[in-house]
Design a protein around this motif. Structure first.
Motif, PDB file in Angstrom:
ATOM      1  N   SER A 510       0.824  -1.205   0.000  1.00 43.17           N
ATOM      2  CA  SER A 510       0.000   0.000   0.000  1.00 43.17           C
ATOM      3  C   SER A 510       0.860   1.257   0.000  1.00 43.17           C
ATOM      4  O   SER A 510       0.607   2.205  -0.748  1.00 43.17           O
ATOM      5  N   GLU A 511       1.901   1.245   0.814  1.00 44.61           N
ATOM      6  CA  GLU A 511       2.785   2.405   0.885  1.00 44.61           C
ATOM      7  C   GLU A 511       3.482   2.645  -0.447  1.00 44.61           C
ATOM      8  O   GLU A 511       3.655   3.789  -0.880  1.00 44.61           O
ATOM      9  N   GLU A 516      -0.629   4.597   1.343  1.00 49.16           N
ATOM     10  CA  GLU A 516      -0.238   5.089   2.675  1.00 49.16           C
ATOM     11  C   GLU A 516      -0.658   4.141   3.802  1.00 49.16           C
ATOM     12  O   GLU A 516      -1.003   4.561   4.901  1.00 49.16           O
ATOM     13  N   ARG A 517      -0.636   2.840   3.522  1.00 49.45           N
ATOM     14  CA  ARG A 517      -0.960   1.791   4.501  1.00 49.45           C
ATOM     15  C   ARG A 517      -2.385   1.886   5.036  1.00 49.45           C
ATOM     16  O   ARG A 517      -2.702   1.383   6.108  1.00 49.45           O
ATOM     17  N   PHE A 518      -3.279   2.526   4.285  1.00 54.50           N
ATOM     18  CA  PHE A 518      -4.655   2.701   4.734  1.00 54.50           C
ATOM     19  C   PHE A 518      -5.350   1.349   4.914  1.00 54.50           C
ATOM     20  O   PHE A 518      -5.353   0.508   4.029  1.00 54.50           O
ATOM     21  N   GLY A 519      -5.946   1.144   6.089  1.00 53.55           N
ATOM     22  CA  GLY A 519      -6.742  -0.049   6.351  1.00 53.55           C
ATOM     23  C   GLY A 519      -5.961  -1.336   6.451  1.00 53.55           C
ATOM     24  O   GLY A 519      -6.531  -2.421   6.291  1.00 53.55           O
ATOM     25  N   THR A 520      -4.658  -1.265   6.743  1.00 50.59           N
ATOM     26  CA  THR A 520      -3.856  -2.487   6.791  1.00 50.59           C
ATOM     27  C   THR A 520      -3.328  -2.821   8.174  1.00 50.59           C
ATOM     28  O   THR A 520      -2.718  -3.869   8.349  1.00 50.59           O
ATOM     29  N   ALA A 609       0.578   9.239  -3.903  1.00 48.09           N
ATOM     30  CA  ALA A 609       0.052   8.545  -5.070  1.00 48.09           C
ATOM     31  C   ALA A 609       0.619   9.105  -6.363  1.00 48.09           C
ATOM     32  O   ALA A 609       0.871   8.363  -7.323  1.00 48.09           O
ATOM     33  N   VAL A 610       0.815  10.420  -6.427  1.00 49.75           N
ATOM     34  CA  VAL A 610       1.402  11.043  -7.617  1.00 49.75           C
ATOM     35  C   VAL A 610       2.810  10.509  -7.859  1.00 49.75           C
ATOM     36  O   VAL A 610       3.187  10.133  -8.976  1.00 49.75           O
ATOM     37  N   LYS A 611       3.586  10.460  -6.789  1.00 44.41           N
ATOM     38  CA  LYS A 611       4.962   9.955  -6.903  1.00 44.41           C
ATOM     39  C   LYS A 611       4.969   8.480  -7.290  1.00 44.41           C
ATOM     40  O   LYS A 611       5.768   8.034  -8.124  1.00 44.41           O
ATOM     41  N   ALA A 612       4.052   7.693  -6.683  1.00 43.31           N
ATOM     42  CA  ALA A 612       3.983   6.269  -6.991  1.00 43.31           C
ATOM     43  C   ALA A 612       3.618   6.043  -8.449  1.00 43.31           C
ATOM     44  O   ALA A 612       4.111   5.116  -9.099  1.00 43.31           O
TER      45      ALA A 612
END
Length: 627
Positions: A510-511, A516-520, A609-612
Motif C-alpha cells: 500500500s505504501e 499510505e498503509r490505509f486499512g492495513t 500517489a502522484v509519486k507512486a
C-alpha cells in the motif's frame, strides 16, 4: 448373469472410493485415503450414514470449516506427490459454497481433491427447500454451480445409475497429471439415500496409472540443439519438478551441464540450498543472484512452471534482447507460454532424456559463467547471514531473525507450510531448503488461512516428521478453527504465530503504490478515520490456548530459541507465539529484487500517489511481450 448388491447411492460411492488406487514407478497406494465431513440435512442421512456403515473401509475426519477441510485434503495431496488425496463432504447451502475457495486453490495449484457437496432434491417434492437458491430462469441450478468454474470436472448425480460413469470420470481426472485439480460430484440429498442394484464389478479394485510420458524425439532433438547454442542458460524450476519427483533428475542435469537453477515459490527445494547450481528464488520475491541471471539469460529453461507474474516480474525480468524460452512441461498449455519452444513431457522423464543427450556431446557451460553465479551466490548468502544475525538476544526479534532461529534448529526432516502475507517474500529470499519437500508454499492462490489445516493434512501424510505452520496474525485470524481438529485427533503440528499487528505485506505494498498503509493495521481507529491508534488488545496466544493447544510465549530471541526447540520435540499440538519488532536496515529482509505490477491511480491529489504513479510508469515502460 451379472451379480449385484443393493446399496444407497452414498453407500455405493463410499465403497467405490475405498477401492481406488494409484500407481507410479511401481508404488501403489490408496487414491482416496480418508473423507472429511461436516454434516447437515443435505448429507447426514446420505453420506453421513454411509461413512458410518462403511467405517472399516473409509476413515472419517471431523472438520470445523468446510474451506479448511479442503485445505487439509490439498496439503495431504501435495505431500503425497498427488498420488493420494482426501474427499470432502458438506451439506447444501453455505456448507457447499464454503468449498469454493478451497476448490479454486486446488485447481490453480494442480492438486487433486474430491468434493462431495449435498444438493437440493432431484425429485423436487417441495420447492424451495431450506437453503435453496431460487433461480427464476433455470430450475436445475443450485448454489453448487458456483463450483463449476473452479473444478476440473463437475457433475450432478440426479439418478443412481448416473454415478457409475461419473465416478469413473472423476477418478480419471484426479489421477491425470495434466488435468488434475478439484473434482466435484454434487449429490442431491434424496438421491444420496436412494437404493439401487449395483453391479459388483463397480466395487472391484481399480489401479489408475499416473503417466510419465517421454518427449517427442523431434522436440527433444530441437531442445538439445537450443541448449547447446546458448551461452547464458538459466533453469526455472517450478512446482512440476516436485509433482513429478524429478528433484534427483534436475540435480543430475544441473551438475552435468553446470546450468544454474532458480526456483519459483512452488519449485523451491527442487535443489538443496547448498547445491552448486542452486541460485535461489526467482522473480519479485527472488534473490539478487537469480534475478540478475534472468536479466542476462539468453535461454530460459522452464521446468514445470506456469510463469506467473511473480516469476516474470510482470513481464519485465527477462530483458536480454536475444532471450528465448524452452519449456519442459507435461501440459501443452504451459509448454507454449511466452512463445516458448515446447518440450512436452513429464519433468523427470524429460530431464533424464536431456541429460543423457547433452552428456553425449560433453556439453557444459563456460567456466567463467559458473564462476560468476557462484560468486554472486556467495555474496547473497552473506546478506542472508546478516538478516539472521542477532546482536542482542534479549530483545524482540525481527521477522527475518525469527526465520534465522528456526533455520538453525531444523534439519531435512522438517516441513514448513506458508501461503500468504509478508512471510512468502522473506522465505523465498532467505530460507535454506534442505530437502525436496521441506518448503511447502501455497502461492498459486496465496490463500490466507491455508497453513494450519494444510499442516494437518501434511502431518497425516508424513506422521513421523516435524510439520510447522508459519502464520502471521492476519492469516491466523482468518482460520484458526482446525486447531480444534488437531487437538481432537492428536495431530502434533507446530504452529508459529508471528504477531506484527496487521497486514504487514499489504501495508508495505500500500505504501509503495500511494495507499499510505490505509486499512492495513490492526489498530484502533483515529479521529480522521484511519486505523493509526493503539494496537488492538487481542491475545492470539490465549485464543490458541482456548482451542486446546499448548502455547509457548516467546518475548525475546533467547526465549524464541528455547520455545521453538521445545515445540519441535513435542508430541502434541504446540504453538509458539512471538511478537516481532520492525526490521531495521541491518537485520531487515532485502528489498524486492524485481518489480511486480499493481496498477497505481492514474489521477490523484495526494503526493504519495502522484509519486507512486511516476515510478509505476517507468516500470511499465520496461515491460516486454515475448513473441
Amino acid at each position: 448373469m451379472t451379480s449385484t448388491t443393493r446399496l444407497t447411492v452414498a453407500q455405493a460411492l463410499v465403497r467405490f472410493l475405498a477401492a481406488q488406487y494409484t500407481e507410479r514407478d511401481g508404488v501403489r497406494q490408496r487414491l482416496i485415503g480418508a473423507t472429511w465431513g461436516i454434516f447437515g440435512h443435505g448429507n447426514v442421512a446420505g453420506l453421513g450414514q454411509a461413512l458410518l456403515e462403511h467405517s472399516g473401509e473409509m476413515p472419517y475426519h471431523q472438520g470445523r470449516n468446510e474451506q479448511a477441510m479442503v485445505h487439509a485434503a490439498v496439503g495431504h495431496a501435495r505431500q503425497s506427490g498427488r498420488l493420494s488425496t482426501h474427499a470432502v463432504t458438506t451439506s447444501i447451502g453455505p456448507g457447499a459454497t464454503n468449498l469454493v475457495t478451497g476448490a479454486a486453490l486446488a485447481t490453480i495449484n494442480h492438486l487433486p481433491v474430491l468434493l462431495l457437496p449435498g444438493d437440493i432434491f432431484a425429485t423436487r417434492p417441495a420447492d424451495p427447500v431450506l437453503q435453496q437458491l431460487e433461480v427464476p430462469y433455470a430450475g436445475d441450478v443450485s448454489v453448487n454451480d458456483c463450483l463449476r468454474p473452479v473444478s476440473k470436472y463437475f457433475d450432478r448425480i440426479t439418478r443412481p445409475e448416473a454415478l457409475i460413469p461419473s465416478a469413473l470420470h472423476a477418478m480419471r481426472v484426479l489421477t491425470d497429471p495434466v488435468e488434475t485439480g478439484a473434482v466435484t460430484l454434487a449429490l442431491p440429498q434424496d438421491v444420496q439415500a436412494e437404493a439401487y442394484d449395483w453391479p459388483d464389478d463397480f466395487f472391484a479394485e481399480r489401479t489408475w496409472t499416473v503417466r510419465r510420458p517421454g518427449a517427442d524425439p523431434t522436440e527433444l532433438a530441437d531442445a538439445v540443439h537450443t541448449i547447446r547454442s546458448a551461452s547464458r542458460p538459466l533453469v526455472i524450476a517450478g512446482g512440476g519438478v516436485h509433482h513429478s519427483r524429478a528433484e534427483e533428475a534436475l540435480a543430475e542435469f544441473a551438475g552435468t551441464t553446470g546450468i544454474p537453477v532458480a526456483s519459483t515459490q512452488a519449485g523451491k527445494g527442487s535443489l538443496r540450498h547448498d547445491h552448486p547450481q542452486d541460485v535461489g528464488g526467482i522473480g519479485h520475491t527472488g534473490t539478487a543472484t537469480a534475478d540478475e541471471l534472468a536479466r542476462t539469460a539468453d535461454l530460459v529453461i522452464g521446468v514445470g512452471t506456469r510463469y506467473t507474474d511473480f516469476t516474470t516480474a510482470s513481464g519485465t525480468l527477462f530483458s536480454n534482447p536475444d532471450v528465448r524460452f524452452l519449456n519442459l512441461n507435461i501440459a501443452s498449455f504451459d509448454g507454449h507460454k511466452l512463445a516458448g519452444q515446447p518440450l512436452i513431457a513429464d519433468a523427470r522423464s524429460g530431464l533424464e532424456e536431456l541429460t543423457e543427450r547433452l552428456a553425449m556431446h560433453g556439453h557444459r557451460v563456460a567456466d567463467t559463467y559458473a564462476t560468476e553465479y557462484t560468486e554472486d551466490k556467495e555474496r547473497w548468502e552473506q546478506r542472508v547471514d546478516a538478516c539472521f544475525e542477532v546482536d542482542e538476544p534479549d530483545t524482540r526479534p525481527t521477522q527475518p531473525q525469527v526465520l534465522g532461529v528456526l533455520d538453525a534448529l531444523v534439519d531435512e526432516s522438517d516441513i514448513l507450510i506458508n501461503a500468504a502475507g509478508s512471510l512468502p517474500g522473506d522465505l523465498h529470499k532467505l530460507w535454506r531448503t534442505r530437502s525436496r519437500d521441506q518448503y511447502h508454499l501455497e502461492y498459486g492462490y496465496s490463500c490466507m488461512g491455508y497453513e494450519i489445516p494444510a499442516a494437518i493434512g501434511v502431518k497425516m501424510a508424513a506422521p513421523d516428521r516435524p510439520v510447522w505452520a508459519l502464520v502471521g496474525d492476519g492469516t491466523y485470524l482468518m482460520m484458526p478453527t482446525e486447531i480444534v481438529t488437531a487437538v481432537q485427533e492428536g495431530i502434533a503440528i507446530k504452529v508459529l504465530i508471528i504477531q506484527n499487528h496487521g497486514y504487514a505485506s499489504i501495508g508495505g505494498l500500500s505504501e509503495s503504490v500511494g495507499g499510505e498503509r490505509f486499512g492495513t493495521a490492526y489498530r484502533f481507529p483515529s479521529e480522521d478515520g484511519s486505523y493509526t491508534g493503539p494496537p488492538l488488545p487481542v491475545d492470539l496466544a490465549a485464543n490458541a490456548a482456548s482451542l486446546g493447544m499448548r502455547v509457548l510465549r516467546a518475548r525475546t530471541v533467547r526465549d524464541l530459541r528455547e520455545a521453538l526447540a521445545e515445540a519441535r520435540a513435542a508430541d502434541t499440538p504446540t504453538c509458539v507465539y512471538v511478537e516481532t519488532q520492525t526490521a531495521d536496515t541491518v537485520s531487515g529482509p532485502p528489498p524486492a529484487q524485481a518489480w511486480w505490477d499493481v496498477p497505481v491511480a492514474e489521477t490523484a491529489t495526494r503526493p504519495s500517489a502522484v509519486k507512486a504513479r511516476e515510478l509505476y510508469e517507468r516500470h511499465v515502460s520496461t515491460r516486454r511481450r515475448h513473441l
